[in-house]
Design a protein around this motif. Sequence first.
Motif, PDB file in Angstrom:
ATOM      1  N   CYS A 104      44.256  48.904  32.872  1.00  0.00           N
ATOM      2  CA  CYS A 104      43.002  48.480  33.504  1.00  0.00           C
ATOM      3  C   CYS A 104      42.676  49.333  34.727  1.00  0.00           C
ATOM      4  CB  CYS A 104      43.077  47.012  33.893  1.00  0.00           C
ATOM      5  SG  CYS A 104      43.174  45.902  32.474  1.00  0.00           S
ATOM      6  N   ARG A 105      43.698  49.662  35.481  1.00  0.00           N
ATOM      7  CA  ARG A 105      43.509  50.544  36.637  1.00  0.00           C
ATOM      8  C   ARG A 105      42.853  51.855  36.208  1.00  0.00           C
ATOM      9  NH1 ARG A 105      42.422  53.708  39.530  1.00  0.00           N
ATOM     10  NH2 ARG A 105      43.617  54.985  40.977  1.00  0.00           N
ATOM     11  N   ALA A 106      43.286  52.404  35.079  1.00  0.00           N
ATOM     12  CA  ALA A 106      42.731  53.661  34.583  1.00  0.00           C
ATOM     13  C   ALA A 106      41.317  53.483  34.022  1.00  0.00           C
ATOM     14  CB  ALA A 106      43.640  54.253  33.511  1.00  0.00           C
ATOM     15  N   LEU A 107      41.109  52.434  33.242  1.00  0.00           N
ATOM     16  CA  LEU A 107      39.786  52.301  32.619  1.00  0.00           C
ATOM     17  C   LEU A 107      38.694  52.046  33.657  1.00  0.00           C
ATOM     18  CD1 LEU A 107      38.550  49.165  32.155  1.00  0.00           C
ATOM     19  CD2 LEU A 107      40.489  49.036  30.614  1.00  0.00           C
ATOM     20  N   LEU A 108      39.050  51.416  34.778  1.00  0.00           N
ATOM     21  CA  LEU A 108      38.069  51.218  35.848  1.00  0.00           C
ATOM     22  C   LEU A 108      37.713  52.531  36.536  1.00  0.00           C
ATOM     23  CD1 LEU A 108      39.412  47.910  37.416  1.00  0.00           C
ATOM     24  CD2 LEU A 108      37.269  48.212  36.158  1.00  0.00           C
ATOM     25  N   SER A 109      38.585  53.513  36.408  1.00  0.00           N
ATOM     26  CA  SER A 109      38.301  54.831  36.970  1.00  0.00           C
ATOM     27  C   SER A 109      37.427  55.665  36.042  1.00  0.00           C
ATOM     28  CB  SER A 109      39.611  55.583  37.258  1.00  0.00           C
ATOM     29  OG  SER A 109      40.350  54.940  38.266  1.00  0.00           O
ATOM     30  N   VAL A 110      37.626  55.524  34.749  1.00  0.00           N
ATOM     31  CA  VAL A 110      36.912  56.390  33.802  1.00  0.00           C
ATOM     32  C   VAL A 110      35.667  55.721  33.222  1.00  0.00           C
ATOM     33  CG1 VAL A 110      39.055  57.576  33.199  1.00  0.00           C
ATOM     34  CG2 VAL A 110      38.304  55.636  31.802  1.00  0.00           C
ATOM     35  N   MET A 111      35.409  54.470  33.594  1.00  0.00           N
ATOM     36  CA  MET A 111      34.266  53.741  33.038  1.00  0.00           C
ATOM     37  C   MET A 111      33.108  53.727  34.031  1.00  0.00           C
ATOM     38  SD  MET A 111      34.319  50.058  31.096  1.00  0.00           S
ATOM     39  CE  MET A 111      34.864  49.091  32.491  1.00  0.00           C
ATOM     40  N   PRO A 112      32.099  54.570  33.827  1.00  0.00           N
ATOM     41  CA  PRO A 112      30.970  54.621  34.757  1.00  0.00           C
ATOM     42  C   PRO A 112      30.088  53.377  34.648  1.00  0.00           C
ATOM     43  CG  PRO A 112      30.536  56.021  32.866  1.00  0.00           C
ATOM     44  CD  PRO A 112      31.952  55.529  32.715  1.00  0.00           C
ATOM     45  N   LYS A 113      29.536  52.978  35.777  1.00  0.00           N
ATOM     46  CA  LYS A 113      28.580  51.874  35.840  1.00  0.00           C
ATOM     47  C   LYS A 113      29.134  50.557  35.304  1.00  0.00           C
ATOM     48  CE  LYS A 113      24.584  54.976  35.580  1.00  0.00           C
ATOM     49  NZ  LYS A 113      23.330  55.327  34.885  1.00  0.00           N
ATOM     50  N   SER A 123      51.683  41.485  38.257  1.00  0.00           N
ATOM     51  CA  SER A 123      53.016  42.066  38.070  1.00  0.00           C
ATOM     52  C   SER A 123      52.938  43.371  37.284  1.00  0.00           C
ATOM     53  CB  SER A 123      53.937  41.064  37.345  1.00  0.00           C
ATOM     54  OG  SER A 123      55.247  41.552  37.289  1.00  0.00           O
ATOM     55  N   SER A 124      52.255  44.335  37.870  1.00  0.00           N
ATOM     56  CA  SER A 124      52.012  45.621  37.212  1.00  0.00           C
ATOM     57  C   SER A 124      52.644  46.777  37.991  1.00  0.00           C
ATOM     58  CB  SER A 124      50.499  45.867  37.100  1.00  0.00           C
ATOM     59  OG  SER A 124      49.881  44.871  36.326  1.00  0.00           O
ATOM     60  N   PRO A 125      53.165  47.784  37.303  1.00  0.00           N
ATOM     61  CA  PRO A 125      53.774  48.936  37.973  1.00  0.00           C
ATOM     62  C   PRO A 125      52.716  49.943  38.436  1.00  0.00           C
ATOM     63  CG  PRO A 125      53.967  49.214  35.608  1.00  0.00           C
ATOM     64  CD  PRO A 125      53.314  47.864  35.829  1.00  0.00           C
ATOM     65  N   LEU A 126      51.885  49.538  39.364  1.00  0.00           N
ATOM     66  CA  LEU A 126      50.723  50.331  39.757  1.00  0.00           C
ATOM     67  C   LEU A 126      51.096  51.648  40.432  1.00  0.00           C
ATOM     68  CD1 LEU A 126      48.551  47.388  41.109  1.00  0.00           C
ATOM     69  CD2 LEU A 126      48.292  48.579  38.919  1.00  0.00           C
ATOM     70  N   ASN A 185      46.235  57.933  40.222  1.00  0.00           N
ATOM     71  CA  ASN A 185      46.541  57.615  41.620  1.00  0.00           C
ATOM     72  C   ASN A 185      46.265  58.798  42.550  1.00  0.00           C
ATOM     73  OD1 ASN A 185      47.204  54.984  41.148  1.00  0.00           O
ATOM     74  ND2 ASN A 185      49.412  55.266  41.239  1.00  0.00           N
ATOM     75  N   GLY A 186      45.645  59.837  42.022  1.00  0.00           N
ATOM     76  CA  GLY A 186      45.228  60.948  42.858  1.00  0.00           C
ATOM     77  C   GLY A 186      46.362  61.749  43.459  1.00  0.00           C
TER      78      GLY A 186
END
Length: 288
Positions: A104-113, A123-126, A185-186
Amino acid sequence: MKSSVVRSLGLCLLLSWSSSEAYKPVIIVHGLLEGATAMRTITEFIQEAHPGTEVTALDLFGGGSSLKPLWTQVEHFRLAVEVIQNRTEDGAHLLCFSQGGVICRALLSVMPKHNIHSFIALSSPLAGQYGDTDYLKMFPKTLKENMYKLCYNKLGQELSICQYWNDPHHRHKYLKRSNFLALINGEKEHNDTKVWRENFLRIKKLVLIGGPDDGVITPWQSSHFGFFSSNETVVEMRNQQFYMTDVFGLKTLDLRGDVSVCKQPGVRHTNFRRSVSVFNNCIRDWLT
């Protein structure tokens, strides 16, 4: 008299309909080596707390399929999330467990608008994973010291768990080979850094949930964006380089008051998705 009863009944129905309509849809993403059915208990918690809420536990990449490359999973989960969020102008909430939180962390980055309101990482290994866990029984007991040999090459990066394996003793290899976590994570430069940051910052609330008795996420502070230094001392979120440089927007979210960090001791990993106390203390208030 009859008309008065009818009006009262109509008002009650209208208020009931308005109440259920006030709750945004909730989209749930499961963890490693499980499926949508594993999220049944937390689905019931949501529906009991907020009657009428549309709750969808996405049934994708269950069981062994959860080991497939994360970018492949992200694309399919993204398409499913878009279908649901596009049905409402008020946005939706995203509740993601364990490996699902990284997806989810990734899809929120690649999903525009996107119009995701609350992103709840349960409990995620962010910030990565580095340690032996029950989920990794298929590997030798020397996993912690030798996992980098499997993960930090082209073949290893086709395995989901390798894409967030973060060995603090082989950081140069991690930065060179990681094709997923280091990118989102840049920690590794790429052409989409700015756009991904803008996309991620569209969320209204980031909720980070974890605890010291997790037993799977290692270090457990990774669920709060903390991680090991080279001597395996935990560096907390605000002292992480990606926070201080604000490369993907975490510091911005924090400074505007939109990061909620919830620490829950006494909860084992899989119980985070079925604990009523975790739900009431960490999740319930962010699903309105």
